[in-house]
Design a protein around this motif. Structure first.
Motif, PDB file in Angstrom:
ATOM      1  N   TRP A   1       0.823  -1.264   0.076  1.00  0.00           N
ATOM      2  CA  TRP A   1      -0.110  -0.005   0.036  1.00  0.00           C
ATOM      3  C   TRP A   1       0.778   1.268  -0.079  1.00  0.00           C
ATOM      4  CZ3 TRP A   1      -4.281  -0.734   4.382  1.00  0.00           C
ATOM      5  CH2 TRP A   1      -4.844  -1.907   3.973  1.00  0.00           C
ATOM      6  N   TYR A   2       0.310   2.330  -0.517  1.00  0.00           N
ATOM      7  CA  TYR A   2       1.044   3.632  -0.404  1.00  0.00           C
ATOM      8  C   TYR A   2       0.097   4.390   0.727  1.00  0.00           C
ATOM      9  CZ  TYR A   2       3.066   2.963  -4.864  1.00  0.00           C
ATOM     10  OH  TYR A   2       3.856   2.350  -5.895  1.00  0.00           O
ATOM     11  N   PHE A   3       0.879   5.228   1.543  1.00  0.00           N
ATOM     12  CA  PHE A   3       0.124   6.142   2.585  1.00  0.00           C
ATOM     13  C   PHE A   3       0.493   7.522   2.077  1.00  0.00           C
ATOM     14  CE2 PHE A   3       0.561   1.903   4.522  1.00  0.00           C
ATOM     15  CZ  PHE A   3      -0.618   2.035   5.367  1.00  0.00           C
ATOM     16  N   PHE A   4      -0.635   8.107   2.253  1.00  0.00           N
ATOM     17  CA  PHE A   4      -0.435   9.464   1.919  1.00  0.00           C
ATOM     18  C   PHE A   4      -0.219  10.264   3.441  1.00  0.00           C
ATOM     19  CE2 PHE A   4      -2.688   7.601  -1.611  1.00  0.00           C
ATOM     20  CZ  PHE A   4      -2.080   8.062  -2.658  1.00  0.00           C
ATOM     21  N   MET A   5       0.558  10.938   3.407  1.00  0.00           N
ATOM     22  CA  MET A   5       0.893  11.591   4.595  1.00  0.00           C
ATOM     23  C   MET A   5       0.645  13.207   4.792  1.00  0.00           C
ATOM     24  SD  MET A   5       2.043   8.990   5.988  1.00  0.00           S
ATOM     25  CE  MET A   5       2.842   9.268   7.704  1.00  0.00           C
ATOM     26  N   GLU A   6      -0.605  13.638   4.775  1.00  0.00           N
ATOM     27  CA  GLU A   6      -0.876  14.956   4.430  1.00  0.00           C
ATOM     28  C   GLU A   6      -0.597  15.670   5.577  1.00  0.00           C
ATOM     29  OE1 GLU A   6      -5.417  15.437   5.757  1.00  0.00           O
ATOM     30  OE2 GLU A   6      -5.322  13.648   4.803  1.00  0.00           O
TER      31      GLU A   6
ATOM     32  N   GLN B   1       7.729  16.592   5.268  1.00  0.00           N
ATOM     33  CA  GLN B   1       9.011  16.171   4.647  1.00  0.00           C
ATOM     34  C   GLN B   1       8.526  15.015   3.584  1.00  0.00           C
ATOM     35  OE1 GLN B   1      12.035  17.386   5.274  1.00  0.00           O
ATOM     36  NE2 GLN B   1      10.690  18.790   6.474  1.00  0.00           N
ATOM     37  N   ASN B   2       7.461  13.991   3.879  1.00  0.00           N
ATOM     38  CA  ASN B   2       7.325  12.838   3.388  1.00  0.00           C
ATOM     39  C   ASN B   2       5.731  13.112   2.776  1.00  0.00           C
ATOM     40  OD1 ASN B   2      10.050  11.645   3.791  1.00  0.00           O
ATOM     41  ND2 ASN B   2       8.947  11.775   5.903  1.00  0.00           N
ATOM     42  N   GLU B   3       5.772  13.230   1.558  1.00  0.00           N
ATOM     43  CA  GLU B   3       4.165  12.940   0.923  1.00  0.00           C
ATOM     44  C   GLU B   3       3.709  11.883   0.855  1.00  0.00           C
ATOM     45  OE1 GLU B   3       2.168  15.501  -2.590  1.00  0.00           O
ATOM     46  OE2 GLU B   3       4.013  14.946  -2.965  1.00  0.00           O
ATOM     47  N   VAL B   4       4.235  10.950   0.435  1.00  0.00           N
ATOM     48  CA  VAL B   4       4.121   9.452   0.320  1.00  0.00           C
ATOM     49  C   VAL B   4       4.982   8.559   0.827  1.00  0.00           C
ATOM     50  CG1 VAL B   4       2.840   7.844  -1.379  1.00  0.00           C
ATOM     51  CG2 VAL B   4       2.637  10.105  -1.964  1.00  0.00           C
ATOM     52  N   ILE B   5       4.523   7.318   1.737  1.00  0.00           N
ATOM     53  CA  ILE B   5       5.429   6.550   2.004  1.00  0.00           C
ATOM     54  C   ILE B   5       4.523   4.955   1.896  1.00  0.00           C
ATOM     55  CG2 ILE B   5       6.223   7.975   3.955  1.00  0.00           C
ATOM     56  CD1 ILE B   5       4.396   6.213   6.096  1.00  0.00           C
ATOM     57  N   ARG B   6       5.785   3.942   2.205  1.00  0.00           N
ATOM     58  CA  ARG B   6       5.173   2.761   2.055  1.00  0.00           C
ATOM     59  C   ARG B   6       5.746   2.059   3.472  1.00  0.00           C
ATOM     60  NH1 ARG B   6       6.086   0.236  -3.785  1.00  0.00           N
ATOM     61  NH2 ARG B   6       4.231  -0.851  -3.417  1.00  0.00           N
ATOM     62  N   ILE B   7       5.166   1.131   3.828  1.00  0.00           N
ATOM     63  CA  ILE B   7       5.521   0.232   5.173  1.00  0.00           C
ATOM     64  C   ILE B   7       6.405  -0.814   4.858  1.00  0.00           C
ATOM     65  CG2 ILE B   7       4.512  -0.497   7.215  1.00  0.00           C
ATOM     66  CD1 ILE B   7       4.203   2.550   6.802  1.00  0.00           C
ATOM     67  N   GLU B   8       7.400  -1.103   5.599  1.00  0.00           N
ATOM     68  CA  GLU B   8       8.086  -2.492   5.351  1.00  0.00           C
ATOM     69  C   GLU B   8       8.179  -2.984   6.960  1.00  0.00           C
ATOM     70  OE1 GLU B   8      12.132  -1.734   3.845  1.00  0.00           O
ATOM     71  OE2 GLU B   8      12.770  -0.851   5.596  1.00  0.00           O
ATOM     72  N   LYS B   9       8.504  -4.336   6.844  1.00  0.00           N
ATOM     73  CA  LYS B   9       8.696  -4.889   8.330  1.00  0.00           C
ATOM     74  C   LYS B   9       9.896  -5.452   8.254  1.00  0.00           C
ATOM     75  CE  LYS B   9       6.253  -8.103  11.337  1.00  0.00           C
ATOM     76  NZ  LYS B   9       5.201  -9.216  11.174  1.00  0.00           N
TER      77      LYS B   9
ATOM     78  N   LEU C   1       3.885  12.491  -4.899  1.00  0.00           N
ATOM     79  CA  LEU C   1       2.690  11.948  -5.628  1.00  0.00           C
ATOM     80  C   LEU C   1       3.165  11.505  -6.933  1.00  0.00           C
ATOM     81  CD1 LEU C   1      -0.370  13.794  -4.362  1.00  0.00           C
ATOM     82  CD2 LEU C   1       0.106  11.697  -3.995  1.00  0.00           C
ATOM     83  N   PRO C   2       3.734  12.265  -7.889  1.00  0.00           N
ATOM     84  CA  PRO C   2       4.137  12.022  -9.150  1.00  0.00           C
ATOM     85  C   PRO C   2       4.999  10.845  -9.176  1.00  0.00           C
ATOM     86  CG  PRO C   2       4.310  14.306  -8.830  1.00  0.00           C
ATOM     87  CD  PRO C   2       4.237  13.882  -7.443  1.00  0.00           C
ATOM     88  N   ASP C   3       5.693  10.407  -8.237  1.00  0.00           N
ATOM     89  CA  ASP C   3       6.681   9.512  -8.027  1.00  0.00           C
ATOM     90  C   ASP C   3       5.920   7.824  -8.132  1.00  0.00           C
ATOM     91  OD1 ASP C   3       8.912  10.892  -7.878  1.00  0.00           O
ATOM     92  OD2 ASP C   3       8.784  10.889  -5.838  1.00  0.00           O
ATOM     93  N   ILE C   4       4.757   7.903  -7.757  1.00  0.00           N
ATOM     94  CA  ILE C   4       3.868   6.600  -7.823  1.00  0.00           C
ATOM     95  C   ILE C   4       3.722   6.013  -8.955  1.00  0.00           C
ATOM     96  CG2 ILE C   4       1.673   5.514  -7.088  1.00  0.00           C
ATOM     97  CD1 ILE C   4       1.554   7.664  -4.801  1.00  0.00           C
ATOM     98  N   PRO C   5       4.191   4.850  -9.231  1.00  0.00           N
ATOM     99  CA  PRO C   5       3.856   4.322 -10.750  1.00  0.00           C
ATOM    100  C   PRO C   5       2.264   4.044 -10.993  1.00  0.00           C
ATOM    101  CG  PRO C   5       4.599   2.409  -9.193  1.00  0.00           C
ATOM    102  CD  PRO C   5       4.612   3.809  -8.587  1.00  0.00           C
ATOM    103  N   GLU C   6       2.110   4.260 -12.270  1.00  0.00           N
ATOM    104  CA  GLU C   6       0.495   4.053 -12.652  1.00  0.00           C
ATOM    105  C   GLU C   6       0.306   2.511 -12.769  1.00  0.00           C
ATOM    106  OE1 GLU C   6      -0.797   6.628 -15.673  1.00  0.00           O
ATOM    107  OE2 GLU C   6       0.358   8.190 -15.065  1.00  0.00           O
TER     108      GLU C   6
END
Length: 64
Positions: free
Chosen positions: A29-34, A38-46, A59-64
């Protein structure tokens, strides 16, 4: 784990948060950090049974 002091069901919140984060990692998933300047969008890892933000992007970095 961070739980607000006024949470009426903290144990349920912990369980739900664990489920959501596991799903977010598995499904990438992508998380939008409104509220994060510093970080507009992140992903989570374990790593070692702990979750952390990864792949800070805009946002423009997210692949379509």
């Amino acid at each position: 784990p961070w739980i607000m002091g006024y949470d009426m069901r903290p144990i349920n919140t912990l369980e739900e948060k664990q489920e959501i984060l596991e799903t977010a990692v598995r499904e990438e998933w992508y998380f939008f950090m409104e509220h994060d300047s510093q970080n507009e969008v992140i992903r989570i890892e374990k790593q070692n049974d702990k979750f952390r933000a990864r792949g800070e992007m805009t946002l423009p970095d997210i692949p379509e």
